[in-house]
Design a protein around this motif. Structure first.
Motif, PDB file in Angstrom:
ATOM      1  N   GLU A 173      52.986  41.428  33.085  1.00 40.51           N
ATOM      2  CA  GLU A 173      52.841  41.995  34.294  1.00 40.51           C
ATOM      3  C   GLU A 173      52.151  41.120  35.122  1.00 40.51           C
ATOM      4  N   GLU A 174      52.711  41.448  36.634  1.00 41.94           N
ATOM      5  CA  GLU A 174      51.996  40.501  37.465  1.00 41.94           C
ATOM      6  C   GLU A 174      51.195  41.428  38.436  1.00 41.94           C
ATOM      7  N   TYR A 175      50.105  40.743  38.922  1.00 40.99           N
ATOM      8  CA  TYR A 175      49.437  41.503  39.844  1.00 40.99           C
ATOM      9  C   TYR A 175      48.793  40.600  40.854  1.00 40.99           C
ATOM     10  N   ASP A 176      48.441  41.403  42.034  1.00 35.87           N
ATOM     11  CA  ASP A 176      47.985  40.593  43.257  1.00 35.87           C
ATOM     12  C   ASP A 176      46.607  41.426  43.766  1.00 35.87           C
ATOM     13  N   TYR A 177      45.830  40.565  43.989  1.00 45.05           N
ATOM     14  CA  TYR A 177      44.457  40.808  44.343  1.00 45.05           C
ATOM     15  C   TYR A 177      44.220  40.538  45.615  1.00 45.05           C
TER      16      TYR A 177
END
Length: 120
Positions: free
Chosen positions: A105-109
């Motif tokens: 799963e990819e996440y952007d912060y």
């Protein structure tokens, strides 16, 4: 939770230099890339520079030759050295972190932003 802490913004005269730093902490499995974006008043947020975990870099044409992004993978930090600053570089600069979890799963912060003001 992942946190990004930025530092290094400020007021500088045209032609001067600044170094922005960003430190990521928290539950991070894998970092795909870290980088910097900026947003000037009345404008959309735009890419400044990014660096992948493999070391590939991407710079906006407007900062090429004047800025250098670096990373410390062991410390989960990224820095942006900006030289020969121009008034048009004035903006809020945001650190960006692109991660992936163990199940891909990819996440952007995003950081909270740091103001860079270049006076003419």
């Amino acid at each position: 939770q992942v946190q990004l802490v930025e530092s290094g913004g400020g007021l500088v005269q045209a032609g001067g230099s600044l170094r922005l730093s960003c430190a990521a902490s928290g539950s991070i499995f894998r970092i795909n890339a870290m980088g910097w974006y900026r947003q000037a008043p009345g404008k959309q947020r735009e890419l400044v520079a990014t660096m992948s975990s493999g070391g590939s870099t991407n710079y906006a044409d407007s900062v090429k030759g004047r800025s250098t992004i670096s990373r410390d993978n062991a410390k989960n930090t990224a820095s942006l050295q900006m030289n020969s600053l121009k008034p048009e570089d004035t903006a809020v600069y945001y650190c960006n972190l692109w991660t992936a979890s163990a199940d891909s799963e990819e996440y952007d912060y995003w950081g909270q932003g740091t103001q860079v003001t270049v006076s003419s």
